[in-house]
Design a protein around this motif. Structure first.
Motif: not given
Length: 403
Positions: A122-147
């Motif tokens: 589908h035609l799709s648009v993503m809203e980006v609210n953070v610099i995700d590569t930095e934000e994900v560093k504060f998450t658990p290891l498994l979630r970080r890997w999946i992300y």
């Protein structure tokens, strides 16, 4: 347009986002579009307070049970939440053919099996609210890997990006997607204006989360220690216990309770430690609520909507602690502004209507070029004021005046 707004929410962590989505949905409908919100519930909830009562809102929760020990072990609970979203997405995908959206508007989130394919179809648009590569560093290891493993597939699957700051857009330019910058807005009528109280102590408010280091709740507590003559109201779940006599911990508040509290506040405190995730720019929803309430602001980041103004105090970037010189500046700022409101010109800068006119124009731009090999760069042309007014309900709040 037929717009499908796809988000992941729960009632505990996403109260600010819930009301942003609701206000945005109502505006799109007033502007003549057929819009629906479909929610992947992260927890065992079939009702999202503040949204589920709206027509056209569906909550997908395809895991009506808990994994063993999920109430005791946090990693099992987090695993259950991920499985719930993945299973719910399969149910959502089966129903999407009935709605046949012209466009899917998707809040950036963790990769889920089948999500990239859904966005690509589908035609799709993503809203980006953070610099995700930095934000994900504060998450658990498994979630970080999946992300990290699924991040690029989601970015490549969408047709456009809406970034809330220029800093974020610059990080995504490498993917060659059409993009625009639209910071967070707010329905100014939703939050009552502050009612300054000349007598008594000044009251400062901080709304945030204790488990997000970049919000700087430790710095707010340190500020309260150095300014015992003021009362600090902290609204966040799980605030560590303390013995500060001038700190009132409210825990998590619902929308009605928070609006009532804003009326009695003098100053709003925004994010103070954005540097901890290597960002300089932001437009937090909580600060939009402060602005709607007319609260003068104390911030430690750059907000592209906010000009230099005597009603806004910007603390230095990379703040680790506040020395006596800055404490004196903060004290002087509070004394000058506690009986004042933000100017109406600043409040209008974060008006929901202006933001949504731009967002809908970007949607139309993508829709007009969908299926072609070349899409010209997006350039927003402001709509006439009367067009904005027609899609906006009459204001119920009088224009504020500085006291």
């Amino acid at each position: 347009m037929r717009i499908l707004y796809l988000v992941t929410l729960d009632n505990v962590h996403d109260t600010g986002k819930i009301y942003k989505i609701r206000d945005r949905l109502n505006y799109w409908r007033r502007a003549g579009h057929l819009a629906q919100v479909w929610i992947l519930s992260r927890d065992n909830e079939y009702v999202i307070r503040g949204l589920s009562e709206q027509e056209g809102v569906k909550v997908f929760n395809a895991l009506p049970f808990h994994l063993p020990l999920s109430s005791r072990l946090s990693w099992i609970k987090k695993t259950e939440r991920y499985i719930r979203q993945a299973v719910s997405l399969r149910e959502l995908s089966r129903e999407i053919t009935c709605f046949q959206p012209d466009l899917i508007y998707y809040h950036q989130h963790i990769w889920l099996p089948g999500l990239a394919g859904l966005l690509r179809r589908h035609l799709s648009v993503m809203e980006v609210n953070v610099i995700d590569t930095e934000e994900v560093k504060f998450t658990p290891l498994l979630r970080r890997w999946i992300y990290r493993a699924g991040r690029k597939s989601l970015i490549r699957a969408v047709d456009g990006l809406v970034c809330v700051t220029p800093e974020i857009e610059a990080r995504f330019k490498r993917y060659g997607k059409p993009s625009c910058i639209i910071s967070n807005g707010i329905d100014l009528n939703r939050i009552p204006l502050k009612q300054p109280e000349p007598s008594g102590r000044a009251h400062l408010i901080f709304v945030g989360s204790s488990d997000i280091p970049s919000q700087g709740i430790d710095l707010v507590i340190g500020l309260a220690q150095k300014l015992p003559q003021y009362v600090f109201h902290i609204v966040c779940p799980d605030l560590p216990a303390g013995k500060q006599q001038n700190i009132i911990s409210h825990g998590a508040l619902c929308d009605t309770q928070l609006k009532s509290l804003y009326k009695r506040m003098d100053i709003g405190i925004g994010t103070l430690a954005l540097h901890r995730k290597h960002m300089q720019q932001a437009c937090p929803l909580k600060v939009r609520e402060y602005i709607a309430a007319g609260l003068p602001l104390i911030l430690a980041y750059e907000d592209c909507d906010l000009p230099d103004d005597p009603h806004i105090l910007r603390l230095p970037y990379g703040l680790q602690h506040l020395d006596n010189a800055w404490i004196s500046k903060i004290e002087a700022f509070v004394e000058r502004n506690r009986l004042k409101r933000l100017p109406e010109s600043i409040r209008q800068r974060v008006s929901l209507e202006k933001k949504e006119v731009m967002r809908l124009a970007f949607f139309e731009h993508l829709l007009n070029g969908y299926g072609t090999n070349r899409l010209p760069a997006f350039s927003f042309q402001p709509a006439p004021e009367e067009a904005i007014a027609q899609a906006t309900e009459p204001s119920l709040v009088q224009t504020p005046v500085a006291l």
